[in-house]
Design an enzyme around this catalytic site. Structure first.
Site, PDB file in Angstrom:
ATOM      1  N   LYS A   1      -6.900  -5.846  10.946  1.00  0.00           N
ATOM      2  CA  LYS A   1      -7.487  -4.591  10.768  1.00  0.00           C
ATOM      3  C   LYS A   1      -8.400  -4.233  12.015  1.00  0.00           C
ATOM      4  CE  LYS A   1     -10.348  -1.689   7.332  1.00  0.00           C
ATOM      5  NZ  LYS A   1     -10.438  -1.391   6.010  1.00  0.00           N
TER       6      LYS A   1
ATOM      7  N   GLU B   1       0.573  -1.320  -0.125  1.00  0.00           N
ATOM      8  CA  GLU B   1       0.280   0.552   0.521  1.00  0.00           C
ATOM      9  C   GLU B   1       0.690   1.138   0.508  1.00  0.00           C
ATOM     10  OE1 GLU B   1      -4.030  -1.845   2.533  1.00  0.00           O
ATOM     11  OE2 GLU B   1      -2.011  -1.219   4.020  1.00  0.00           O
TER      12      GLU B   1
ATOM     13  N   ASP C   1      -0.470   0.436  10.799  1.00  0.00           N
ATOM     14  CA  ASP C   1       0.330  -1.306  11.544  1.00  0.00           C
ATOM     15  C   ASP C   1       1.625  -1.275  11.453  1.00  0.00           C
ATOM     16  OD1 ASP C   1      -1.784  -1.561  13.113  1.00  0.00           O
ATOM     17  OD2 ASP C   1      -3.093  -3.561  12.064  1.00  0.00           O
TER      18      ASP C   1
ATOM     19  N   ASP D   1     -14.806  -6.298   8.934  1.00  0.00           N
ATOM     20  CA  ASP D   1     -16.099  -5.594   8.470  1.00  0.00           C
ATOM     21  C   ASP D   1     -17.971  -5.913   8.481  1.00  0.00           C
ATOM     22  OD1 ASP D   1     -15.500  -7.294   6.444  1.00  0.00           O
ATOM     23  OD2 ASP D   1     -14.890  -6.004   4.627  1.00  0.00           O
TER      24      ASP D   1
ATOM     25  N   ASP E   1      -9.922   2.645   3.440  1.00  0.00           N
ATOM     26  CA  ASP E   1      -9.199   2.339   3.228  1.00  0.00           C
ATOM     27  C   ASP E   1      -7.748   3.447   2.730  1.00  0.00           C
ATOM     28  OD1 ASP E   1     -10.022  -0.115   4.407  1.00  0.00           O
ATOM     29  OD2 ASP E   1     -11.210  -1.125   2.303  1.00  0.00           O
TER      30      ASP E   1
END
Length: 743
Positions: free
Chosen positions: A271, A107, A136, A455, A295
């Site tokens: 997450k 990412e 993280d 989620d 995100d």
């Protein structure tokens, strides 16, 4: 003239779709007819008949759930202008915005800071917003990028609001030069545009150059905390990158960097754990009654999206009904015709909006605005607030400061602190990895633990309390993200979803329990079961895919023969189902090629990624392995990176590609067997017929990317190790078929 205060902030519209419903029931009738045919002719056939019956029974049950999901498709229209007439700017509720990232390699920070910049530039009072970035990966590179981005934001945000810029992620804005000067743009605008473009290019170079060096900056000053640490072994790091100290509504929102404590022997809950730390830290610093989470690749595409969300969350009725607002996922630079079947445009239009007509859409983990008090465990009928400090202590942990902030949130009290730094010590405490021990975090409050798809599990925990959710689809779409652009990335994403969803289905959180013992509606249970059972569908899909090849090789049949009246049932099913799905794609504005790509991936994904989701859960339940959260690679652009090869299926050495490659080789072998007359004599004159051959050819067409991969090179070719394994399984299948009596 109607009083603005009496007009609704949003309206609900239902779509009848009568023709689609008729087609759905005809398909259901044909499926049931095929099942009756199987039962009536069971004595005249063998084991393959049983396999076919069980697979078709599974398909029929899944189709019934599909009808349930699409039965009452709803759409909502919001009226932000009415909201602004009813609520003064200084009375708008504060919102805490969460951005999560986990790996600076998968990412890239340049994507994360574009998301952050688009959030900072929202058309909403800046003194009502605070942006928290969870890293993280504990990367100094991510923190460095945020610091540099905050400097650019001081120029970017005023520019966006001055000229009413619609695309507020700078890399998207400046990549579309041809449209920026359309309309009546002054020389002043052009000068500022050029200045901003140069500044952004300089920012991009700094971030990209930093990525390419091992130590891009001195680990001193604010960066000293990153020295001598490991990504999975470090204390809590919280840095206020920018603070709106004067509370200016036209300034910049707060910007805070957070990397929670991690230790090797402590569970971190991926997450979900990061989201709970963000919730606690923000609760101490700003304690906004609403929380937006996205995100790191989910860019703001509509700067008014927060007003659209508030139209659905504010008002006395909404206070006790709507827990969260979910924006549909859309994608920028999406590959033409959706070659990997992961843009889910049609799924959102029909199934997504249909489920919205039951108890509301699923929580998708991004592009969602939550009520803080709901995340804290409140039910619709609960009295605001909670008395009894021991209960709060057990629920929220031993931080007195956080207990006070949680109590305020549950009571509806909102007050921004004068300085974020005042709560820094307590914020570090609630970010420690041991803070959640003996509390209800991840069990009854916060984001739920126990699945890689935290989620949808969190959304289920909200729906079971009786809350509704609501879908918001403004024009233009609120957010745009990047979809996986290759075979491995797509399969990784699908496998993670399938594994996490099946974990929930096979746990105490199975939705049927919440329908029986809680407040989840039965039709909503069916909707959750539809998505939770994705992985399980791989078994009948794989078995049914093997039946045509088995029938051809053994010269038997599993479909009705030409002389039987039922011969036309599977033909009618095949034709009508594909006409039905094609009509959905055409009505959505997509091409026939997009429909075909999604049909093709609808066969590939179950027998690959979803199958390995089943394997992963079995290994976990047997204690032989733990499921691991896999981050999907994010790419800044998908339109040009691959050049002429964009959309071509790519492969790697992952075992996930073995089953579809095996199925392809099995069917090629079966067709060759029929072509060269190598079939054994028919048993009782019942030989394989044209329907079995058509099924086999159809599967080869669906697996066409794998057929091309057999002869491809590099990442576009199937690795030789995968081919050898698949060839071995094919030989085993063929040997078993030829050595077995017709079943």
């Amino acid at each position: 003239m109607a009083n603005p205060n009496s007009l609704p902030l949003h309206e609900r519209f239902e779509h009848k779709n009568t023709l689609h419903k008729v087609m759905e029931f005809i398909i259901l009738f044909l499926l049931l007819s095929l099942l009756v045919y199987r039962l009536l002719s069971f004595n005249n056939n063998g084991f393959t008949w049983l396999i076919a019956f069980l697979c078709e029974l599974s398909f029929t049950f899944n189709w019934i759930i599909t009808i349930n999901n699409k039965w009452n498709i709803v759409e909502y229209k919001t009226y932000p202008d009415r909201l602004l007439q009813r609520v003064a700017e200084h009375e708008l509720p504060p919102v805490d915005m969460f951005v999560t990232t986990a790996d600076p390699e998968l990412e890239p920070p340049i994507i994360t800071i574009n998301t952050v910049l688009s959030l900072l530039a929202l058309d909403y009072p800046a003194d009502k917003l605070a942006c928290y970035v969870s890293d993280d990966g504990c990367s100094p590179l991510t923190f460095y990028s945020l610091v540099e981005a905050s400097k650019f934001a001081k120029l970017w945000v005023p520019f966006c609001k001055k000229y009413d810029v619609q695309v507020r992620a700078p890399f998207r804005y400046f990549s579309n030069n041809n449209t920026m000067f359309s309309g009546n743009k002054s020389n002043e605008f052009k000068r500022e545009w050029k200045t901003l473009k140069d500044e952004y290019e300089q920012l991009s170079r700094k971030v990209v150059d930093a990525v390419g060096t091992s130590i891009p900056f001195d680990l001193s000053g604010d960066f000293a905390v990153f020295s001598d640490i490991e990504g999975n072994n470090h204390p809590t790091i919280i840095k206020v990158v920018w603070e709106n100290k004067v509370g200016a509504s036209n300034g910049l929102p707060h910007l805070v960097y957070i990397s929670r404590e991690k230790r090797p022997k402590h569970p971190h809950h991926s997450k979900a754990g990061a989201m709970n730390v963000l919730t606690r830290v923000s609760g101490l610093m700003t304690n906004a009654p609403f929380m937006l989470n996205v995100d790191c690749d989910m860019l703001v595409n509509n700067p008014n999206m927060m007003f659209h969300a508030m139209c659905m969350l504010l008002g006395s009725k909404n206070e006790t009904e709507n827990a969260f607002v979910q924006f549909p996922q859309t994608f920028y630079d999406g590959l033409k015709d959706d070659p990997f079947g992961n843009q889910m445009t049609v799924v959102w239009k029909y199934a997504g909006r249909g489920i919205s007509g039951i108890q509301g859409p699923f929580y998708l983990g991004t592009g969602c605005v939550h009520r803080r008090k709901v995340i804290y465990g409140l039910s619709p009928n609960d009295v605001k607030g909670t008395n009894g400090k021991p209960e709060l202590h057990k629920t929220f942990g031993n931080s007195q400061e956080f207990i006070k902030s949680a109590d305020d949130a549950l009571r509806g009290k909102t007050k921004y602190p004068d300085m974020l730094s005042k709560s820094m010590e307590a914020a570090h405490q609630v970010g420690d990895c041991g803070y959640e021990y003996d509390t209800n975090w991840g069990k009854k409050v916060g984001w739920m633990y126990g699945s890689r798809t935290e989620d949808i599990l969190t959304g289920l925990s909200i729906h079971k309390r009786g809350w509704r959710s609501i879908i918001c689809s403004p024009d233009p779409p609120a957010f745009q993200g990047c979809a996986p652009t290759g075979g491995p990335a797509s399969m990784t994403q699908q496998k993670r979803w399938a594994t996490g969803l099946l974990e929930i289905l096979l746990s105490k959180n199975c939705p049927i329990f919440h329908t029986i013992f809680a407040n989840l509606k039965f039709r909503m249970f069916l909707a959750y079961f539809w998505v939770f059972s994705w992985a399980l569908r791989s078994v009948p899909e794989l078995c049914y895919a093997a039946l045509p090849a088995y029938s051809i090789i053994t010269n038997t049949h599993f479909l009705p023969k030409g002389q039987e009246p039922t011969y036309y049932i599977p033909i009618a099913l095949f034709v009508l189902y594909h006409v039905y799905t094609l009509s959905e794609y055409l009505q959505t504005g997509l091409s026939i090629r997009a429909w075909w790509n999604n049909q093709r991936m609808g066969r590939i994904i179950p027998m690959s990624a979803w199958l390995f989701g089943v394997v992963g859960v079995i290994l976990k339940l047997s204690g032989r392995s733990e499921t691991v959260f896999e981050v999907t690679r994010k790419d800044q652009s998908t339109s040009t990176d691959e050049g002429t090869e964009a959309g071509t299926f790519t492969f790697d050495k992952s075992p996930v590609f073995v089953p579809p490659t095996t199925i392809l080789l099995v069917h090629l072998t079966a067709l060759a067997t029929a072509l060269f007359g190598l079939q054994p004599p028919a048993h009782d004159g019942l030989r394989s017929g044209p329907l079995e051959v058509v099924c086999s050819v159809w599967l080869v067409l669906c697996l066409w990317p794998f057929l091309k991969g057999l002869f491809g090179a590099g990442k576009y070719g199937i690795p030789s190790s995968t081919i050898f394994k698949s060839a071995g399984f094919t030989l085993l299948f063929y040997t078993l078929c030829t050595n077995m009596c017709p079943l």
